[in-house]
Design a protein around this motif. Sequence first.
Motif, short mmCIF file in Angstrom:
data_model
loop_
_atom_site.label_atom_id
_atom_site.label_comp_id
_atom_site.label_asym_id
_atom_site.label_seq_id
_atom_site.Cartn_x
_atom_site.Cartn_y
_atom_site.Cartn_z
N LYS A 18 -7.81 -21.10 18.01
CA LYS A 18 -8.39 -22.11 17.10
C LYS A 18 -9.76 -21.69 16.58
O LYS A 18 -10.36 -22.40 15.77
N LYS A 19 -10.25 -20.59 17.07
CA LYS A 19 -11.61 -20.16 16.69
C LYS A 19 -12.59 -21.29 16.91
O LYS A 19 -13.40 -21.62 16.04
N ASP A 20 -12.52 -21.90 18.06
CA ASP A 20 -13.39 -23.04 18.36
C ASP A 20 -13.73 -23.03 19.85
O ASP A 20 -12.90 -23.36 20.68
N LYS A 21 -14.96 -22.65 20.14
CA LYS A 21 -15.37 -22.53 21.53
C LYS A 21 -15.50 -23.87 22.24
O LYS A 21 -15.52 -23.92 23.47
N LYS A 22 -15.56 -24.93 21.48
CA LYS A 22 -15.76 -26.24 22.11
C LYS A 22 -14.58 -26.62 23.01
O LYS A 22 -14.71 -27.45 23.90
N ILE A 23 -13.43 -26.01 22.74
CA ILE A 23 -12.26 -26.26 23.58
C ILE A 23 -12.59 -25.95 25.04
O ILE A 23 -12.17 -26.66 25.95
N VAL A 24 -13.34 -24.88 25.25
CA VAL A 24 -13.70 -24.50 26.62
C VAL A 24 -14.53 -25.61 27.27
O VAL A 24 -14.25 -26.02 28.40
N GLU A 25 -15.52 -26.08 26.54
CA GLU A 25 -16.35 -27.18 27.07
C GLU A 25 -15.50 -28.40 27.42
O GLU A 25 -15.67 -29.00 28.48
N ARG A 26 -14.62 -28.76 26.52
CA ARG A 26 -13.79 -29.95 26.76
C ARG A 26 -12.92 -29.76 27.99
O ARG A 26 -12.79 -30.67 28.82
N ALA A 27 -12.32 -28.57 28.11
CA ALA A 27 -11.46 -28.32 29.27
C ALA A 27 -12.27 -28.39 30.56
O ALA A 27 -11.82 -28.95 31.57
N SER A 86 -2.51 -14.70 20.56
CA SER A 86 -3.85 -15.27 20.40
C SER A 86 -4.91 -14.34 20.97
O SER A 86 -5.92 -14.07 20.33
N GLN A 87 -4.65 -13.85 22.18
CA GLN A 87 -5.63 -12.99 22.83
C GLN A 87 -5.83 -11.69 22.07
O GLN A 87 -6.93 -11.20 21.94
N GLU A 88 -4.72 -11.15 21.61
CA GLU A 88 -4.77 -9.79 21.09
C GLU A 88 -5.09 -9.73 19.60
O GLU A 88 -5.74 -8.78 19.16
N LEU A 89 -4.65 -10.71 18.84
CA LEU A 89 -4.65 -10.56 17.39
C LEU A 89 -5.53 -11.54 16.63
O LEU A 89 -5.61 -11.48 15.41
N SER A 90 -6.16 -12.46 17.36
CA SER A 90 -6.86 -13.54 16.65
C SER A 90 -7.95 -13.03 15.72
O SER A 90 -8.24 -13.66 14.71
N GLU A 91 -8.53 -11.87 16.03
CA GLU A 91 -9.61 -11.37 15.18
C GLU A 91 -9.14 -10.37 14.14
O GLU A 91 -9.86 -10.04 13.21
N THR A 92 -7.93 -9.87 14.33
CA THR A 92 -7.47 -8.79 13.44
C THR A 92 -6.31 -9.20 12.53
O THR A 92 -6.10 -8.58 11.50
N HIS A 93 -5.55 -10.20 12.94
CA HIS A 93 -4.38 -10.63 12.16
C HIS A 93 -4.47 -12.12 11.89
O HIS A 93 -3.80 -12.93 12.54
N PRO A 94 -5.28 -12.51 10.89
CA PRO A 94 -5.57 -13.92 10.65
C PRO A 94 -4.32 -14.79 10.45
O PRO A 94 -4.32 -15.94 10.86
N GLU A 95 -3.29 -14.22 9.82
CA GLU A 95 -2.10 -15.04 9.56
C GLU A 95 -1.34 -15.33 10.85
O GLU A 95 -0.81 -16.43 11.03
N ILE A 96 -1.29 -14.35 11.72
CA ILE A 96 -0.64 -14.58 13.02
C ILE A 96 -1.46 -15.59 13.83
O ILE A 96 -0.93 -16.48 14.46
N ARG A 97 -2.77 -15.42 13.78
CA ARG A 97 -3.65 -16.37 14.47
C ARG A 97 -3.37 -17.80 14.00
O ARG A 97 -3.28 -18.73 14.82
#
Lengths: 194, 194
Positions: free
Chosen positions: A171-180, B106-117
């Motif tokens: 989700k590109k949102d670090k706040k999830i960590v805080e909430r969890a 999510s772990q592997e591709l979130s920064e490199t493959h925006p559509e998969i993310r």
Amino acid sequence: MDKVDKKEKILDSAQCLMLDKGYVATTVDEICESAGVTKGSFFYYFKDKEEMGKEMAQRFSSRGKQCCEGLKGEADPLKRVHGLLDMITEISKTADFKGCIMGIFSQELSETHPEIRKICETSFDGFISNLEKDLAQAKDKYAPKSSFKPREVAEYFLATFQGAMVLARAKKDKKIVERALSQFREHLRMLYKK
Amino acid sequence: MDKVDKKEKILDSAQCLMLDKGYVATTVDEICESAGVTKGSFFYYFKDKEEMGKEMAQRFSSRGKQCCEGLKGEADPLKRVHGLLDMITEISKTADFKGCIMGIFSQELSETHPEIRKICETSFDGFISNLEKDLAQAKDKYAPKSSFKPREVAEYFLATFQGAMVLARAKKDKKIVERALSQFREHLRMLYKK
DNA sequence: ACTAACATACCGACTGGTTGGTATTTTAAT
DNA sequence: ATTAAAATACCAACCAGTCGGTATGTTAGT
């Protein structure tokens, strides 16, 4: 830059890149460029890429342990646990927090790099055991009649934290960590209420 | 093997390999060999590797949704939630359960493959929203005076589950997933007790 | 019914670029 | 002078993706 700095610089750069793209997608060339170091130097300090990965994982793990060292001053076990949660919450809020190498390596390398997998396992076990101790002492003190198992709760916490980082990436949102983390705090509160 | 089978076979093989080694480390050649298909066929059915990854993620997501469809027959919202937990627990026990593609991508591709993310994000959001609904209805019914937020609890659950799979990989022990799920069940029990 | 034109499904050798890693040389410190 | 540190140039293996071609229909005009 003396020799220790140079090796550390390589590890720093590699860690930063791998927290973004994972182990496999991060190339040695890229690491060298980012660290301002030539390939010759890289292979002077590390036998191969995997060796570097192992050292990085170990460094990450022992740094994490060191961070927790300061919390042991607190006398009350439950306060120690909340102190840990406070610390993790704070770290996860900082701009340079990018996740956990252990989680990333576990997902990516557990089937292909057995030695790295083992480092992750050991690191996780150490974290769980430390937390388990405090949870057990807190149980004796505040909820001796409860039936929950401190080790399972400790393991559960680590799972929650690791998973929250997975979701945070998606989700590109670090706040999830805080909430969890605050959800887990609620869980603790319920477990330990007299 | 007709044409639909062939495409599905490619996706099946790729999914199996990627659940082990991740996206980047799994090569097209390897997928083809495992699927018993030539490279020409692979690129006939998929524009490129990423396109295949996207289709695989979408297929995984919609299959998961379909699995949950059967649970909607239950009238009581809290029982629906426990039905979901039962189902996930059962699946995680089966021999062919290898984890979640969304978590790995999510772990592997979130920064490199925006559509998969994005696919991962959407899939996670869908799961959370579905669970949120049941948790909210169950709250109205069983714990209207409680102050917890159903959406956050739903998100928290998904985090726990994803993280449990990370730990399961590191430790090579699927039972961690079961334990985490039963811990979450305990959390629910405490939230919903009158 | 025959055929020409076209479309789909599939093959595997090949390519250009990248990869981890090595061999060789140069520089700097003691 | 010796050795540790660092730079450069290089390599074989591997990678995703391409390309020319084939086999098998399918459609449509006559």
